[in-house]
Design a protein around this motif. Structure first.
Motif: not given
Length: 259
Positions: A138-141, A170-173, A124-129
């Motif tokens: 940029v998304f953060t968790l 780099p788009r997920l921090r 799911t996070l790869c899809r978010i990226c």
């Protein structure tokens, strides 16, 4: 004195009797960036007119990481929220392991996270990226403590670090919330060091009470020195209530993170 960090403040937690656009304007006047939670509660046109630096807002309204239906809901909601964030020029869009209901209680609770859930969450996070690349955002968790947010999957600092470092995009921090880390794990400086390559924002409040630095047990001046020594120069955001006068609380926050 030099200020090595980009300081911001969650506008939702201060001046609760004032309109949100007033809060955003006052924080801007005081030299702070502005953090938001859920956008449907506020008048976007009025917030746009403030011209604030909106540093972070919730990146979704519904959904979760670790099952097919929840992931599809999350992606759909995130896509809609990205467009709202762009209207405000928001720097980062924040995610959790699952949506939160009244009082921050997770809507989808799991005391045991299975291997299949880990794999699905990473997918799911790869899809978010992919969405983040497409939309240039940029998304953060964010980590959450499990006393206030019982049963939240992937809530701990350890779990958030494992997921974000595994995706390593780099788009997920990481939105490293040190208030939650203090309650869940402690050892704040070491967690800052461990998470450093993936940190997108650091959020702070003292414990107990979730108020400004200096009201509880956390030595935020020491945390600030350690972050500066590690050459972290990114955003640090106060996500806290004010014990007393809000402007005095903000100056206490500024002082704690001024080296």
């Amino acid at each position: 004195m030099p200020q090595p960090f980009q300081l911001a403040v969650c506008a939702e937690m201060l001046w609760l009797d004032k309109p949100m656009e007033w809060r955003a304007a006052r924080l801007t006047e005081m030299g702070f960036g502005v953090g938001l939670w859920n956008w449907p509660a506020w008048d976007m046109v009025k917030l746009e007119r403030v011209g604030a630096n909106y540093t972070i807002m919730n990146g979704y309204l519904q959904g979760r990481l670790a099952d097919d239906l929840g992931a599809d809901m999350l992606l759909k909601s995130a896509r809609e929220t990205v467009q709202i964030g762009k209207r405000l020029g928001v720097d980062r869009l924040n995610l959790h392991g699952t949506g939160l209901g009244d009082g921050g209680i997770p809507l989808w609770q799991h005391d045991v996270v299975t291997g299949d859930m880990w794999l699905k969450a990473r997918d799911t996070l790869c899809r978010i990226c992919d969405l983040a690349e497409e939309q240039d955002v940029v998304f953060t968790l964010e980590n959450l403590n499990l006393l206030d947010h019982p049963g939240c999957p992937f809530g701990s600092t350890k779990d958030v670090l494992a997921l974000v470092s595994s995706v390593n995009h780099p788009r997920l921090r990481i939105n490293l919330d040190l208030y939650h880390t203090q309650i869940g794990e402690g050892d704040l400086i070491r967690w800052c060091e461990n998470c450093l390559p993936w940190i997108g924002e650091i959020q702070v409040a003292d414990n107990p009470g979730r108020c400004q630095p200096g009201t509880g047990e956390i030595n935020y001046a020491a945390v600030a020195r350690a972050l500066n020594d590690s050459e972290y120069g990114g955003p640090v955001s106060l996500e806290a209530f004010a014990a007393g006068d809000p402007e005095a609380a903000l100056e206490a926050f500024r002082a704690a993170f001024t080296i």
